[in-house]
Motif scaffolding. Structure first.
Motif, PDB file in Angstrom:
ATOM      1  N   ASP A  84       6.059  16.430   1.132  1.00 53.12           N
ATOM      2  CA  ASP A  84       6.574  14.967   0.800  1.00 53.12           C
ATOM      3  C   ASP A  84       6.797  15.205  -0.885  1.00 53.12           C
ATOM      4  N   THR A 120      10.115  14.794   3.354  1.00 51.64           N
ATOM      5  CA  THR A 120      10.272  13.362   3.243  1.00 51.64           C
ATOM      6  C   THR A 120      10.438  13.191   1.439  1.00 51.64           C
ATOM      7  N   ASN A 140      11.143   9.752  -1.525  1.00 47.89           N
ATOM      8  CA  ASN A 140      11.206   8.358  -1.786  1.00 47.89           C
ATOM      9  C   ASN A 140      11.867   8.302  -3.302  1.00 47.89           C
ATOM     10  N   LYS A 199      15.623   6.405   5.656  1.00 48.04           N
ATOM     11  CA  LYS A 199      14.404   5.979   5.499  1.00 48.04           C
ATOM     12  C   LYS A 199      14.513   4.481   5.067  1.00 48.04           C
ATOM     13  N   SER A 234       6.251   5.418   9.335  1.00 46.49           N
ATOM     14  CA  SER A 234       5.381   6.014   8.102  1.00 46.49           C
ATOM     15  C   SER A 234       4.351   4.914   7.741  1.00 46.49           C
ATOM     16  N   PHE A 246       0.913   4.410   5.585  1.00 48.49           N
ATOM     17  CA  PHE A 246       0.709   5.070   4.475  1.00 48.49           C
ATOM     18  C   PHE A 246      -0.861   5.286   4.239  1.00 48.49           C
ATOM     19  N   ARG A 302      -2.617   5.156   0.567  1.00 43.54           N
ATOM     20  CA  ARG A 302      -2.422   3.928  -0.340  1.00 43.54           C
ATOM     21  C   ARG A 302      -3.640   2.797   0.337  1.00 43.54           C
ATOM     22  N   ALA A 344       2.030   9.005   6.462  1.00 41.77           N
ATOM     23  CA  ALA A 344       2.196   9.562   5.030  1.00 41.77           C
ATOM     24  C   ALA A 344       1.379   9.063   4.011  1.00 41.77           C
ATOM     25  N   SER A 345       1.819   9.407   2.655  1.00 37.47           N
ATOM     26  CA  SER A 345       0.745   9.072   1.680  1.00 37.47           C
ATOM     27  C   SER A 345      -0.624   9.810   2.073  1.00 37.47           C
ATOM     28  N   ARG A 387      -3.162  12.681   0.826  1.00 38.09           N
ATOM     29  CA  ARG A 387      -3.601  12.943  -0.413  1.00 38.09           C
ATOM     30  C   ARG A 387      -4.212  14.110  -0.435  1.00 38.09           C
ATOM     31  N   THR A 433       3.207  14.179   6.684  1.00 40.36           N
ATOM     32  CA  THR A 433       3.876  14.522   5.490  1.00 40.36           C
ATOM     33  C   THR A 433       3.275  14.651   4.100  1.00 40.36           C
TER      34      THR A 433
HETATM   35  C1  E4P Z   1       6.543   9.449   2.168  1.00 39.92           C
HETATM   36  O1  E4P Z   1       7.132   9.229   3.227  1.00 39.92           O
HETATM   37  C2  E4P Z   1       5.820   8.363   1.429  1.00 39.92           C
HETATM   38  O2  E4P Z   1       7.003   7.749   0.542  1.00 39.92           O
HETATM   39  C3  E4P Z   1       4.928   9.160   0.445  1.00 39.92           C
HETATM   40  O3  E4P Z   1       4.211   9.761   1.357  1.00 39.92           O
HETATM   41  C4  E4P Z   1       4.009   7.825  -0.195  1.00 39.92           C
HETATM   42  O4  E4P Z   1       3.013   8.614  -0.935  1.00 39.92           O
HETATM   43  P1  E4P Z   1       2.222   8.284  -2.108  1.00 39.92           P
HETATM   44  O5  E4P Z   1       1.410   6.998  -1.416  1.00 39.92           O
HETATM   45  O6  E4P Z   1       1.139   9.287  -2.513  1.00 39.92           O
HETATM   46  O7  E4P Z   1       2.989   7.621  -3.321  1.00 39.92           O
END
Ligand code: E4P
Length: 218
Positions: A6, A26, A28, A87, A131, A133, A136, A167-168, A170, A187
């Motif tokens: 990511d 991925t 963004n 995306k 995806s 998150f 978040r 996604a997201s 950490r 990711t």
């Molecule tokens: C990927 O597809 C997402 O945009 C990304 O994982 C967001 O990650 P973040 O919440 O750490 O910004």
């Protein structure tokens, strides 16, 4: 489970790819901005550079938020390289555009998903990936991993083909939890992928093996 990285950072993409376990990338708009890439043409060049490094799906996000704009931008992105996945944000015009893209054979990643209802719409529209998150949601005291579990169960129950792309992410423990939840893809930042390698018993065991070898071979 497939591993995507990511980031839009080419050095990190190369490092992850060199490990031999990378299945895709991925990006963004925030990750592109972090690398100082500005302007439509530079973004497109950057996506092609990523595609030339990794033999796998590369998500490139549209900036437009209206149906016609998303279609125009998505078709241009998809034409850049066969590995590009368009995306698209999980908004009404985004869902309509995903339906259009899926009928045209253009692969999509429905992003900014935070609920099972949004994931249902993405799947019904024919998204290749959805995806949710994780990080978040955790940030606001909600349970990101539980959302992955709910979407995985829903897709299995109804036989949707859309792949769940967690996604997201950490940290390394998130990756393990995504495996347990049955995500198709995670990711992850490079640090979280490298964290999977770490174990003190591996380090101490290797040190002992090398010391024992040295005792009889020097
Ligand atoms: C990927 O597809 C997402 O945009 C990304 O994982 C967001 O990650 P973040 O919440 O750490 O910004």
């Amino acid at each position: 489970m497939k591993f995507f990285i990511d980031t839009a950072n080419l050095d990190q993409i190369r490092e992850a790819n060199d490990l031999g376990v990378l299945d895709g990338v991925t990006t963004n708009p925030s990750l592109m901005a972090k690398e100082g890439i500005r302007g439509e043409e530079n973004c497109k060049k950057h996506y092609v550079e990523i595609c030339n490094i990794v033999d796998g799906d590369v998500s490139a996000e549209v900036i437009a938020t209206d149906y016609e704009g998303i279609i125009k931008e998505g078709e241009e992105l998809a034409a850049l390289h066969p590995n590009i996945v368009v995306k698209v944000p999980c908004i009404a015009d985004g869902i309509k555009a995903i339906k259009y893209f899926s009928q045209k054979g253009i692969r999509t990643n429905c992003t900014l998903v935070f609920s099972p209802g949004q994931a249902l719409l993405a799947a019904k529209a024919g998204a290749t990936y959805v995806s949710p998150f994780v990080g978040r949601l955790d940030d606001i005291c909600s349970d990101g991993i539980q959302l992955i579990e709910k979407i995985v169960d829903m897709y299995a129950y109804y036989g949707f083909k859309t792949q769940v792309l967690a996604a997201s992410i950490r940290h390394t423990q998130h990756i393990i939890q995504c495996i347990e939840a049955g995500a198709d893809v995670a990711t992850c930042p490079l640090s979280a992928i490298k964290g999977l390698l770490k174990h003190p018993l591996t380090d101490s065991g290797l040190a002992t093996f090398l010391a024992d070898y040295k005792k009889v071979n020097s």
